[in-house]
Every structure is written in structure tokens, then in C-alpha cells.
Scaffold this active site. Structure first.
Site, PDB file in Angstrom:
ATOM      1  N   ASP A  91      -0.356   8.755 -12.419  1.00 58.35           N
ATOM      2  CA  ASP A  91       0.057   7.868 -11.269  1.00 58.35           C
ATOM      3  C   ASP A  91       0.094   6.465 -11.840  1.00 58.35           C
ATOM      4  O   ASP A  91       0.553   5.642 -10.901  1.00 58.35           O
ATOM      5  CB  ASP A  91      -0.605   8.219  -9.904  1.00 58.35           C
ATOM      6  CG  ASP A  91      -2.250   7.916 -10.265  1.00 58.35           C
ATOM      7  OD1 ASP A  91      -2.736   7.982 -11.341  1.00 58.35           O
ATOM      8  OD2 ASP A  91      -2.796   7.372  -9.337  1.00 58.35           O
ATOM      9  N   HIS A  92      -0.282   6.440 -13.006  1.00 60.39           N
ATOM     10  CA  HIS A  92      -0.115   4.890 -13.375  1.00 60.39           C
ATOM     11  C   HIS A  92       0.949   4.902 -14.644  1.00 60.39           C
ATOM     12  O   HIS A  92       1.198   3.451 -15.120  1.00 60.39           O
ATOM     13  CB  HIS A  92      -1.335   4.324 -13.706  1.00 60.39           C
ATOM     14  CG  HIS A  92      -2.346   4.207 -12.829  1.00 60.39           C
ATOM     15  ND1 HIS A  92      -2.578   2.829 -12.110  1.00 60.39           N
ATOM     16  CD2 HIS A  92      -3.099   5.144 -11.932  1.00 60.39           C
ATOM     17  CE1 HIS A  92      -3.503   2.969 -11.043  1.00 60.39           C
ATOM     18  NE2 HIS A  92      -3.844   4.362 -11.120  1.00 60.39           N
ATOM     19  N   HIS A 148     -13.834   3.365 -14.508  1.00 63.51           N
ATOM     20  CA  HIS A 148     -13.181   4.512 -13.773  1.00 63.51           C
ATOM     21  C   HIS A 148     -13.614   5.912 -14.661  1.00 63.51           C
ATOM     22  O   HIS A 148     -14.457   5.779 -15.639  1.00 63.51           O
ATOM     23  CB  HIS A 148     -11.806   4.320 -13.960  1.00 63.51           C
ATOM     24  CG  HIS A 148     -10.980   5.328 -13.252  1.00 63.51           C
ATOM     25  ND1 HIS A 148     -11.321   5.664 -11.809  1.00 63.51           N
ATOM     26  CD2 HIS A 148      -9.555   5.807 -13.398  1.00 63.51           C
ATOM     27  CE1 HIS A 148     -10.341   6.403 -11.368  1.00 63.51           C
ATOM     28  NE2 HIS A 148      -9.484   6.518 -12.149  1.00 63.51           N
ATOM     29  N   ASP A 189      -7.712   1.194 -10.937  1.00 61.65           N
ATOM     30  CA  ASP A 189      -8.697   2.271 -10.363  1.00 61.65           C
ATOM     31  C   ASP A 189      -9.948   1.654 -11.139  1.00 61.65           C
ATOM     32  O   ASP A 189     -10.254   1.684 -12.327  1.00 61.65           O
ATOM     33  CB  ASP A 189      -8.416   3.643 -10.932  1.00 61.65           C
ATOM     34  CG  ASP A 189      -7.049   3.990 -10.325  1.00 61.65           C
ATOM     35  OD1 ASP A 189      -6.218   3.195  -9.777  1.00 61.65           O
ATOM     36  OD2 ASP A 189      -6.938   5.226 -10.406  1.00 61.65           O
TER      37      ASP A 189
END
Length: 301
Positions: free
Chosen positions: A64-65, A140, A210
Site C-alpha cells: 500500500d506504499h 515497523h 507506518d
């Protein structure tokens, strides 16, 4: 300094919720920060010119990044791009992108440079005469960095009336703007502060994607004008935040307060919640001002 949030939600794309991506316009640069799915479409909607993007900063290799990056690299090629493109991201990003280009026999027709990051200390990754970009080591589930964008101090502004009163030749103007004193023909020294005004205070922006609650980043981001900090969960799910190595809105606000930042921008919301206003309300119990990141929204600092 303008921040445009292209996407600011966690995990998977939804009809009205795009994963993480944003642009920062600062000192003539248009930096792309993270590149989740749909970034190209969001760039179009925000009317941001693809050709202005020369530097892309990827925080970590969760989909998602960065899943939007292969498509964007390919689109640059289809648009006939000739300018070089620099991608800064964790070790492995070069292999991930070039493998797709290889399998599709679609190598770029423009110079593509990867700057792979491995350091767990804050490191300068880009610098020119106007801006410096450094990493912010985050905590993370995989190797992750945030990014600190800092304007360099501009040259001083001429006080034209004062300069004229001393009948100083124009050939000395640049020297004066560079902060130098002036020696008159009489031998008298005119202090620079009498001939100039202070330049605008340099602006700064910190992007913290994150990460679990990580106070060790506070000295790095101290006093920035704006801080984007992920807030995946509310305090009611603090245990889940710790387990998945994410942050709550209250924790993001605590970091903002400890770092004495100018403003806090929240994002990376879990879509389990009915309203993002809940994140703002929770964060404001600790710190103000709090701004809610929204897909397509631009903030001027």
C-alpha cells in the site's frame, strides 16, 4: 510549501479511500512521497504535472506504499519522458521494479536511478542548494524510513533605501545578499544588518509513515512546520496498534507535542471506523492544531 495528499488510508484501496501517496512542493521541487495503487489517477485529479516529478521517496516495501510505482515508471516511458528519475527506498526496490520491466520487455527510455537505503540512522539522501532531505528511521514490521524535508536558508534581502543612502555600486549587491559587510571608499565598515533584512524562516516538513509509537524520532523532527504521522487506530485499539506496529491518533499527537511541531497532519486511517473525525477529536486531546489528511486535499504551510 504545499502538501497534496493523494491517498491517506491503510491497507487496500476502496472506492473513496486510496492508499498512501502525497506530493510536497517546496523550493521549486515537486517530490512524490510513497506511491500506493491509484497514485497516477490521483495525480491526474489533482492536476499535478507528471514531468515535474524527478525524485520519489518510498518509505517501505509494503504494497500500500509502493504498488503504484511500477505503473508510474511505465507511464513516464509511454509519455516519452527524457528527464532522469531518482527513486529512494529500501534495499530491494530496484529488484522489484526492474524485474517487472524485464518481464514486460519495457525498459525505460529515460535514465532511472535507484538509491537503496539500509542505514538505521538518520541519513541525508538528497541535497541541493535549496533543499535537504534526510531519512527518519521508523519502527515497523519491516525496514521503514520517514523523510524530513528542510529548506535551506535563503539569501538575505536587500534594504534598497539603505544601500542607496551609502551610494553602494550594484556590483556589490550579491555580496551583500550573501551576508558580507561593505567597506566604503572612506574605509568605514557598514555592517550587513544595516543593508539587509532577514530572509524568511526556512520551512520544514516531516513524513512519518507506518511506525509503532517511537519517541526516538522526536530529536530529528523537532520544531518542523508540519508533521504527517500515521494514525491507523484509535486509542481503543492501542493493543492492536502495538501488535501490528502502527500508531494511534493519540500517540501521533504525543509525538507532535514532544517535538513541538507547527501542525500535525493525520493519515493512514483504518477503514474500520465510521468517521475520520474521531481521529481528529482524539488527537486534539493532546495537541493542536490537528489537520485531517483527505484524499485530494492540499495544505499550504
Amino acid at each position: 510549501m504545499q502538501l497534496t495528499v493523494l491517498g491517506c488510508h491503510a491497507a487496500t484501496p476502496r472506492t473513496l479511500a486510496n492508499p498512501t501517496s502525497q506530493t510536497l512542493e517546496i523550493k521549486g521541487h515537486l517530490f512524490l512521497i510513497d506511491c500506493g495503487e491509484g497514485t497516477q489517477v490521483q495525480l491526474r485529479k489533482s492536476k499535478l504535472k507528471f514531468s515535474r516529478i524527478k525524485h520519489i521517496f518510498i518509505s517501505h516495501l509494503h504494497g500500500d506504499h509502493f504498488f503504484g510505482l511500477p505503473g508510474l515508471v511505465s507511464t513516464f516511458r509511454l509519455l516519452g519522458r527524457e528527464k532522469e528519475l531518482h527513486v529512494y527506498g529500501p534495499k530491494g526496490i530496484k529488484e522489484a521494479i526492474t524485474m517487472l520491466l524485464k518481464l514486460g520487455d519495457s525498459w525505460t527510455n529515460y535514465p532511472l536511478y535507484f538509491h537503496e537505503l539500509t542505514s538505521k540512522e538518520s541519513t541525508v539522501v538528497f541535497e541541493d542548494d535549496k533543499v535537504k532531505v534526510s531519512t527518519i528511521p521508523l519502527n515497523h514490521r519491516i525496514y521503514t524510513n520517514g523523510f524530513l524535508f528542510q529548506e535551506k536558508e535563503a539569501e538575505r534581502k536587500l534594504n534598497i533605501e539603505a544601500v542607496a543612502s551609502y551610494e553602494i555600486d550594484k556590483c556589490y549587491y550579491q555580496k551583500i545578499k550573501n551576508g558580507k559587510d561593505i567597506i566604503l571608499d572612506s574605509g568605514a565598515i557598514v555592517p550587513n544588518k544595516e543593508l539587509t533584512f532577514n530572509p524568511p524562516k526556512p520551512k520544514s516538513y516531516a513524513f512519518c509513515s507506518d511506525t509503532v509509537f517511537e519517541p526516538s524520532i522526536v530529536p530529528i523532527i523537532k520544531g518542523v512546520d508540519a508533521l504527517y504521522h500515521e494514525a491507523t487506530f484509535l486509542d481503543s485499539e492501542a493493543e492492536l496498534a502495538t501488535k501490528t506496529k502502527h500508531s494511534t491518533a493519540k500517540q501521533a499527537a504525543t509525538i507532535a507535542k514532544q517535538a513541538n511541531v507547527g501542525a500535525l497532519v493525520l493519515g493512514h486511517y483504518s477503514t474500520r471506523y465510521k468517521s475520520t473525525n474521531l481521529f481528529k477529536q482524539e488527537a486534539e486531546e493532546v495537541f493542536t492544531p490537528v489537520l485531517l489528511g483527505e484524499d485530494g486535499k492540499a495544505f499550504d504551510f
